[in-house]
Each structure stands twice: as C-alpha cells, then as structure tokens.
Design a protein around this motif. Structure first.
Motif, PDB file in Angstrom:
ATOM      1  N   ALA A 166      -8.689   5.677 -11.485  1.00 28.42           N
ATOM      2  CA  ALA A 166      -7.489   5.359 -12.299  1.00 28.42           C
ATOM      3  C   ALA A 166      -6.215   5.585 -11.521  1.00 28.42           C
ATOM      4  O   ALA A 166      -5.126   5.000 -11.968  1.00 28.42           O
ATOM      5  CB  ALA A 166      -7.226   6.777 -12.904  1.00 28.42           C
ATOM      6  N   GLY A 167      -6.401   5.591 -10.093  1.00 28.04           N
ATOM      7  CA  GLY A 167      -5.008   5.247  -9.091  1.00 28.04           C
ATOM      8  C   GLY A 167      -4.915   6.469  -8.381  1.00 28.04           C
ATOM      9  O   GLY A 167      -5.156   7.625  -8.605  1.00 28.04           O
ATOM     10  N   PRO A 168      -3.879   6.433  -7.285  1.00 26.06           N
ATOM     11  CA  PRO A 168      -3.674   7.493  -6.545  1.00 26.06           C
ATOM     12  C   PRO A 168      -2.833   8.591  -7.093  1.00 26.06           C
ATOM     13  O   PRO A 168      -3.177   9.668  -6.764  1.00 26.06           O
ATOM     14  CB  PRO A 168      -2.586   6.704  -5.444  1.00 26.06           C
ATOM     15  N   SER A 169      -2.016   8.215  -7.945  1.00 24.71           N
ATOM     16  CA  SER A 169      -1.175   9.339  -8.638  1.00 24.71           C
ATOM     17  C   SER A 169      -2.046  10.286  -9.485  1.00 24.71           C
ATOM     18  O   SER A 169      -1.773  11.373  -9.447  1.00 24.71           O
ATOM     19  CB  SER A 169       0.078   8.697  -9.447  1.00 24.71           C
ATOM     20  N   LYS A 175       7.809   9.501  -6.336  1.00 24.97           N
ATOM     21  CA  LYS A 175       7.045   8.291  -5.796  1.00 24.97           C
ATOM     22  C   LYS A 175       7.952   7.397  -5.174  1.00 24.97           C
ATOM     23  O   LYS A 175       9.078   7.299  -5.291  1.00 24.97           O
ATOM     24  CB  LYS A 175       6.386   7.387  -7.056  1.00 24.97           C
ATOM     25  N   ASP A 190      -4.431   8.951 -17.474  1.00 27.27           N
ATOM     26  CA  ASP A 190      -4.565   7.737 -16.915  1.00 27.27           C
ATOM     27  C   ASP A 190      -3.022   7.247 -16.932  1.00 27.27           C
ATOM     28  O   ASP A 190      -2.419   7.656 -17.669  1.00 27.27           O
ATOM     29  CB  ASP A 190      -5.489   6.864 -17.105  1.00 27.27           C
ATOM     30  N   PRO A 191      -2.818   6.049 -16.293  1.00 29.21           N
ATOM     31  CA  PRO A 191      -1.255   5.450 -16.391  1.00 29.21           C
ATOM     32  C   PRO A 191      -0.919   4.636 -17.545  1.00 29.21           C
ATOM     33  O   PRO A 191       0.156   4.739 -18.079  1.00 29.21           O
ATOM     34  CB  PRO A 191      -1.483   4.242 -15.393  1.00 29.21           C
ATOM     35  N   ARG A 228     -10.122   8.897  -9.333  1.00 31.85           N
ATOM     36  CA  ARG A 228      -9.809   7.865  -8.245  1.00 31.85           C
ATOM     37  C   ARG A 228      -9.920   6.596  -8.545  1.00 31.85           C
ATOM     38  O   ARG A 228      -8.726   5.843  -8.146  1.00 31.85           O
ATOM     39  CB  ARG A 228     -11.122   7.914  -7.103  1.00 31.85           C
ATOM     40  N   GLU A 249      -4.216   7.139   1.715  1.00 34.88           N
ATOM     41  CA  GLU A 249      -4.702   6.341   0.806  1.00 34.88           C
ATOM     42  C   GLU A 249      -4.093   6.505  -0.477  1.00 34.88           C
ATOM     43  O   GLU A 249      -3.893   5.957  -1.394  1.00 34.88           O
ATOM     44  CB  GLU A 249      -6.386   6.377   0.819  1.00 34.88           C
ATOM     45  N   PHE A 250      -3.796   8.030  -0.850  1.00 35.70           N
ATOM     46  CA  PHE A 250      -3.455   8.496  -1.960  1.00 35.70           C
ATOM     47  C   PHE A 250      -1.983   9.111  -2.201  1.00 35.70           C
ATOM     48  O   PHE A 250      -1.614   9.013  -3.293  1.00 35.70           O
ATOM     49  CB  PHE A 250      -4.346   9.576  -2.555  1.00 35.70           C
ATOM     50  N   LEU A 275       3.285   4.942  -4.109  1.00 36.00           N
ATOM     51  CA  LEU A 275       2.577   6.360  -3.684  1.00 36.00           C
ATOM     52  C   LEU A 275       3.183   7.490  -4.165  1.00 36.00           C
ATOM     53  O   LEU A 275       4.482   7.559  -3.970  1.00 36.00           O
ATOM     54  CB  LEU A 275       1.981   6.537  -2.425  1.00 36.00           C
ATOM     55  N   GLU A 282       0.682  -1.264   0.053  1.00 38.22           N
ATOM     56  CA  GLU A 282       0.109  -0.070   0.080  1.00 38.22           C
ATOM     57  C   GLU A 282       0.722   1.115  -0.010  1.00 38.22           C
ATOM     58  O   GLU A 282       0.390   2.343  -0.208  1.00 38.22           O
ATOM     59  CB  GLU A 282      -1.012   0.083   1.132  1.00 38.22           C
TER      60      GLU A 282
END
Length: 239
Positions: free
Chosen positions: A226-229, A23, A202-203, A224, A60-61, A10, A6
C-alpha cells in the motif's frame, strides 16, 4: 545514492518520540553547491523544512530525524527562504553546453543520502538516454542547466549501464538480493504476532487492516504494497 523520486512523499519520522511529523514535499536545491540543502514538508499553515544536515537517514519507507526540533520555519531562516524562492528545479530542465548547444532534458537526478550532494542526472536526448555526472555541470539554473563543452564525451549511452558504475550500493543489492530480503524479513518479524491498535487505511481511504487484528505475514505484505506511509503507520500502531 537515491533518486529524487524515491525521497519525495516519504514520511518523516522523529526518532525521539517515534512520531510522524510530516511528509517530504520537495527537495530544495542549492545551485552554488550543487546539493540538496533542505527538504520541505507538507504543512497546512506555513512552509516548513528540515536542513539536510539534520537528516539521520533516508530509507525505503521513511526519512528519519533525531527530534521534531529539526523542523524549521522557512520565514525564520533567510538562506532557506532564498533557496526556496529561487525555484531551482532539475527534473524537466533543459541542458545546454557552455557554447550554447542544447543536448537534452533531465528526467531524474540522484542524491547522496549522506550529505545531500547531487551526484548525477538521467538525460533524455534525440540520441537516446544517458547518465551525466554532476561534476560536469557548470550552472544549475532556473531554466537551463549549463554543462562543460565536452560533457557529452563523459556519459554513457545507457542510463542503466551508467548506474552500474556510479551507484555502487544499488549494484550490491542487485547482486545480493538475499540481503534486502533478510532486511524485510527482520522488519516483518517485528510486526507479526502484534495486535493493531487502530484501523489502518490505504491511500484511497479504505480500511485494509482493522483494529485489534493480530498481524500475520499477509497483513504486513498488504501494508507494504500500500506504500511507505501506510507501512510506517502500521509499524507505529501495534502492541
């Protein structure tokens, strides 16, 4: 309590200027203390890291620090460089008792986000999954984790059952999902109605929210998912 998975990947956010400074690439284990002492950062030029004591929070993010000055060059801090070069990993490491009995392999471990201490590990063995508290570990080695002889008497057969005992904060969230939902609603309320100042990707590199879009609930949810980044990127580029 956070799983190592987790934390990895991040975004790291500087509170002082609201910018992303990298990151999380890896968690650096201090085998003598049984703790995570540094978080390394993905960087093109040299190996950089953040001392865990400089981390303000792990959410979380994102991971947050006060300022970008929290980042150090590993070559300038001998102890940090030594720990990285020891290459101590926990996941996919075999576990053996003090008298040489092989009892399984670690599949995941848990960190106290306040101080970096390793609290426990998920263990996979022929007898099933289990959760083993870190206090039963004698040695975090490069190839083997050595535990007390009676360690098997102190873990539960189910990792999920064990987490119900040791991961108090997660249990509270599970028993009160409305609390997490309220946090997300508060996050959404800070974004809905704001205008996006740049294209959000998005990634995979596809635009998911175009510049000048006035955000609605559906846009925030897309970011949200699409991911934390991506969510952090959106949060930092609205007006």
């Amino acid at each position: 309590m956070k799983k190592s998975a987790e934390i990895k990947g991040l975004p790291i956010i500087s509170i002082g200027d609201g910018s992303e400074i990298g990151k999380v690439k890896s968690l650096v284990v201090n085998p003598e203390k049984g703790s995570i002492d540094f978080l390394t950062i993905e960087h093109e030029v040299s190996v950089k890291a953040i001392p865990f004591k400089k981390v303000v929070g792990i959410g979380e993010f994102a991971v947050t620090v006060e300022t970008e000055s929290a980042v150090i060059d590993l070559n300038e801090i001998p102890i940090a460089n030594q720990l990285v070069n020891k290459k101590i990993r926990i996941n996919e490491t075999r576990v053996m008792t003090r008298k040489g009995q092989l009892i399984g392999e670690i599949t995941e471990y848990y960190v106290d986000e306040e101080n970096g201490l390793i609290l426990g590990m998920d263990l996979r063995s022929n007898q099933g999954d289990a959760y083993l508290e870190a206090k039963h570990v004698l040695t975090f080695g490069k190839d083997i984790i050595v535990v007390q002889e009676d360690a098997m008497n102190h873990y539960k057969k189910s990792a999920t059952e064990a987490r119900e005992d040791v991961m108090v904060e997660e249990v509270k969230e599970e028993s009160a999902p409305s609390q997490l939902e309220n946090i997300r609603k508060e996050q959404d309320s800070l974004l809905i109605g704001k205008k996006v100042t740049k294209d959000i990707y998005d990634p995979t590199g596809s635009v998911i929210i175009h510049k000048d879009t006035v955000l609605e609930e559906v846009h925030v949810e897309v970011a949200r998912l699409a991911g934390p980044s991506v969510f952090v990127e959106l949060s930092m580029n609205v007006e």
